[in-house]
Scaffold this motif. Structure first.
Motif, PDB file in Angstrom:
ATOM      1  N   ALA A  40       0.861  -1.182   0.000  1.00 52.27           N
ATOM      2  CA  ALA A  40       0.000   0.000   0.000  1.00 52.27           C
ATOM      3  C   ALA A  40       0.892   1.224   0.000  1.00 52.27           C
ATOM      4  CB  ALA A  40      -0.898   0.016   1.238  1.00 52.27           C
ATOM      5  N   MET A  42       0.907   3.608   1.912  1.00 53.53           N
ATOM      6  CA  MET A  42       1.325   4.091   3.223  1.00 53.53           C
ATOM      7  C   MET A  42       2.507   3.317   3.807  1.00 53.53           C
ATOM      8  SD  MET A  42       0.291   1.506   5.329  1.00 53.53           S
ATOM      9  CE  MET A  42       0.150   2.266   6.941  1.00 53.53           C
ATOM     10  N   ARG A  68       0.499  -6.929  -4.533  1.00 55.55           N
ATOM     11  CA  ARG A  68      -0.284  -7.761  -3.613  1.00 55.55           C
ATOM     12  C   ARG A  68      -0.540  -9.087  -4.306  1.00 55.55           C
ATOM     13  NH1 ARG A  68      -5.098  -3.819  -1.169  1.00 55.55           N
ATOM     14  NH2 ARG A  68      -3.683  -2.232  -0.386  1.00 55.55           N
ATOM     15  N   MET A  86      -0.654   2.978  -6.439  1.00 56.08           N
ATOM     16  CA  MET A  86      -1.617   3.604  -5.564  1.00 56.08           C
ATOM     17  C   MET A  86      -1.345   5.102  -5.485  1.00 56.08           C
ATOM     18  SD  MET A  86      -2.774   2.394  -1.829  1.00 56.08           S
ATOM     19  CE  MET A  86      -3.864   1.072  -2.239  1.00 56.08           C
ATOM     20  N   TRP A 162      -9.052   0.246   8.474  1.00 55.40           N
ATOM     21  CA  TRP A 162      -7.866  -0.126   7.693  1.00 55.40           C
ATOM     22  C   TRP A 162      -6.608  -0.122   8.549  1.00 55.40           C
ATOM     23  CZ3 TRP A 162      -3.137   0.158   5.500  1.00 55.40           C
ATOM     24  CH2 TRP A 162      -2.950  -0.602   4.327  1.00 55.40           C
ATOM     25  N   ASN A 207     -10.015   5.353  -1.048  1.00 49.80           N
ATOM     26  CA  ASN A 207     -10.182   5.057   0.367  1.00 49.80           C
ATOM     27  C   ASN A 207      -9.468   6.126   1.189  1.00 49.80           C
ATOM     28  OD1 ASN A 207     -10.494   3.882   2.837  1.00 49.80           O
ATOM     29  ND2 ASN A 207      -9.103   2.154   2.467  1.00 49.80           N
ATOM     30  N   VAL A 209      -8.342   6.896   4.832  1.00 48.06           N
ATOM     31  CA  VAL A 209      -8.215   6.324   6.171  1.00 48.06           C
ATOM     32  C   VAL A 209      -7.871   7.442   7.156  1.00 48.06           C
ATOM     33  CG1 VAL A 209      -7.126   4.551   7.593  1.00 48.06           C
ATOM     34  CG2 VAL A 209      -7.253   4.233   5.119  1.00 48.06           C
ATOM     35  N   THR A 231      -4.703   8.382   2.280  1.00 50.67           N
ATOM     36  CA  THR A 231      -5.676   8.069   1.236  1.00 50.67           C
ATOM     37  C   THR A 231      -5.030   7.183   0.192  1.00 50.67           C
ATOM     38  OG1 THR A 231      -5.311   9.719  -0.482  1.00 50.67           O
ATOM     39  CG2 THR A 231      -6.467  10.444   1.514  1.00 50.67           C
ATOM     40  N   GLY A 232      -5.820   6.351  -0.420  1.00 49.99           N
ATOM     41  CA  GLY A 232      -5.291   5.470  -1.447  1.00 49.99           C
ATOM     42  C   GLY A 232      -6.300   5.271  -2.545  1.00 49.99           C
TER      43      GLY A 232
END
Ligand code: SER
Length: 590
Positions: A40, A42, A68, A86, A162, A207, A209, A231-232
């Motif tokens: 991700a 982050m 992933r 992302m 998340w 998304n 978070v 955010t993603g």
């Protein structure tokens, strides 16, 4: 709008709102042995979400390369892939829900600055609350300013909480979905909406978070010192929404690849799923190899091997000739020209690696298939047979499982893992463990080891000579491992000299500081480390010691301790060869 424009629009939009654009970190995390790949946006930012100040400020944005493979079986449907980018904007203790939601909405719907998506096709989910955190009515109220209430649904933690794993920063999130059906779905009840989600009629495109909590060993233990926004937005999915497609493979990111596959298959695709699997796996493998991964039976190398071998098997389904799979690499390189130039720059290495792995696998594939048919005929593949397929014929366990599924046969997976553990000292389960956890797990100790690694690098150069350069590093909370170029075994005197230098510098309590400078400036000052190739690019250099007492200067993303006195006592445990001309040191701080 093509994918390049979408990526650029995203970055410009947030740059205009005070965000600094940072480059994507490499796919393989530098100092985080708890994950094999960044999964991700982050992930490389965990230390900063936990509170370490980021040198570029509190508002950042970028496109991060991610891999992933947990959903590898789903690849071939409309939305799953193993490599993706992302897009993300971060607030590290700066703005919170109000701005995050406003900007997400504006970027998605603004025709001038953003993507110009149809606001009536947006659906929003927010966190319904549980014992860890209250119902997110704040996000709900903010959303109501932008979308009608009957497009907003409260959802449980399972979908709207998340965290990157069992440890680290986490929080409730709000997710944005886009209706990709031809006629539009209109107002839906929650049940209807969930059914639409199952059918992939609505697709998650973003998304946000609200990372203000911390998890330890799977439990939320309280709030972090700062409120963050993570955010993603999966680029592939957003491109799909913008380009009005119902699957990612029909977007400009994949079409040149699937066209190439069609040509390699003789002008006709007989099996759409197989074509998508080949497209996805070769694209992912290309990025992995460009970032330094090589096929092997452990860790990242094992994932690469699995992807390539699976691609070869599906290339056979499509009638793609032996040795031509690697032709896809140049198509991928062209697509990412000006974005990830290391793919083009390393195209030949990538092609060679794919050829090598394909050749190796093909040597045993046919005999292996015969063996598989024999051992699976009774409806059950034993642990010994699965292990034999792996060790003699190079069949990754997942491939045996997949083949078995097609024959309605089962595989003794636990038995296989046991056998694997015994023979390899590293089970696949062990490797997968590494997807859990996170930098936050060990960040204090890892940070110390990270600084110690810089000191080791410099001390080796002082003792052995300037030919020493870093060939790899791996840090856990327990030790550091450092690979470097040097032709001979180190003598005991040399090892002691290296230890003494480092312990002396620890005793001197040298400050550790950083500065952001251009690559040219970093070179001029004599920094060591990996130089990028973009002219004028800004890099961070970490300095240990000041002025005449400067000990080390190295290009690096950090984080590091602030003073060498924090490190304790440095000790080399082991020095050994790992390859021709490459030595490895394991060392600890006591
Ligand atoms: N970390 C969140 C995700 O991966 C948002 O970026 O979805």
């Amino acid at each position: 709008m093509n994918s390049k424009e979408i990526r650029n629009r995203f970055l410009s939009f947030f740059e205009r709102r005070g965000h600094v654009i940072i480059p994507s970190a490499p796919l393989v995390p530098e100092n985080d042995p708890s994950v094999l790949f960044n999964t991700a946006g982050m992930q490389p930012l965990v230390p900063y979400l936990m509170g370490t100040p980021h040198p570029r400020g509190a508002r950042l944005a970028n496109a991060q390369k991610c891999v992933r493979t947990q959903d590898i079986d789903e690849v071939g449907d409309n939305t799953h892939d193993t490599f993706f980018e992302m897009l993300g904007n971060w607030s590290l203790g700066d703005y919170f829900k109000e701005d995050a939601i406003k900007w997400s909405y504006e970027f998605l719907t603004s025709k001038d600055e953003g993507l110009g998506l149809d606001p009536t096709r947006l659906y929003i989910t927010v966190f319904e609350g549980n014992d860890d955190a209250p119902r997110d009515t704040e996000a709900f109220e903010i959303w109501k300013k932008y979308v009608p209430e009957n497009h907003i649904y409260f959802m449980p933690a399972k979908s709207n909480w998340w965290s990157p794993g069992d440890n680290g920063p986490c929080g409730p999130d709000t997710e944005m979905f886009y209706d990709v059906t031809e006629n539009g779905l209109g107002v839906m009840t929650k049940d209807e909406y969930m059914a639409a989600d199952d059918r992939q009629d609505v697709v998650e495109i973003w998304n946000d978070v609200f990372m203000e909590y911390e998890k330890k060993e799977g439990k939320v233990i309280g709030k972090l010192a700062q409120k963050n926004v993570d955010t993603g937005s999966g680029l592939e999915r957003i491109v799909m929404a913008i380009q009005g497609k119902n699957n990612i493979f029909d977007t400009d990111l994949f079409v040149p690849i699937t066209e190439k596959i069609k040509a390699l298959s003789g002008g006709e695709i007989k099996d759409i799923r197989a074509s998508r699997i080949v497209a996805d796996h070769v694209r992912t493998a290309t990025f992995m190899i460009a970032d330094g991964v090589r096929s092997s039976n452990t860790d990242q190398g094992y994932i690469l091997r699995r992807l390539l071998r699976r691609a070869v098997r599906y290339a056979d389904v499509l009638g793609i000739a032996h040795g031509t799979l690697a032709e896809i690499v140049s198509v991928v390189a062209e697509k990412y020209q000006g974005v990830y130039d290391n793919v083009g720059a390393q195209a030949q290495t990538i092609i060679d690696e794919i050829h090598k792995e394909e050749d190796k696998f093909r040597k045993t594939l046919e005999r292996g298939m015969k063996e598989f048919i024999r051992v699976s005929s009774g409806g059950e593949v034993s642990a010994e047979d699965a292990f034999q397929l792996f060790s003699t014929y190079g069949f990754p366990l997942e491939m045996t499982e997949e083949l078995a599924k097609e024959q309605n046969a089962s595989v003794d997976k636990d038995g296989f893992n046991e056998a694997f553990r015994k023979h390899q000292e590293l089970s696949r389960a062990g490797a997968e463990q590494k997807f859990k956890g996170g930098l936050a797990d060990t960040s204090e100790m890892s940070t110390k080891y990270h600084t110690a690694t810089h000191m080791l690098n410099q001390a080796l150069r002082t003792v052995l000579g300037e030919h020493v350069s870093q060939k790899g590093s791996n840090i856990t909370a327990e030790r550091l491992r450092f690979d470097f170029s040097h032709n001979e075994k180190m003598t005991d005197e040399e090892k002691t000299a290296v230890e003494n230098i480092i312990n002396q510098k620890i005793a001197e309590s040298l400050p550790v500081t950083y500065e952001d400078v251009t690559i040219e400036e970093a070179r001029k000052r004599g920094a060591i480390g990996v130089f990028g190739d973009k002219y004028g690019e800004t890099v961070r250099i970490y300095k240990i010691g000041e002025g005449n007492n400067r000990f080390s200067l190295e290009i690096c993303g950090g984080p590091h301790v602030q003073n060498t006195s924090e490190l304790g006592h440095f000790k080399i445990l082991k020095e050994e060869a790992v390859a021709q001309g490459i030595r490895r040191i394991k060392a600890v701080l006591e």
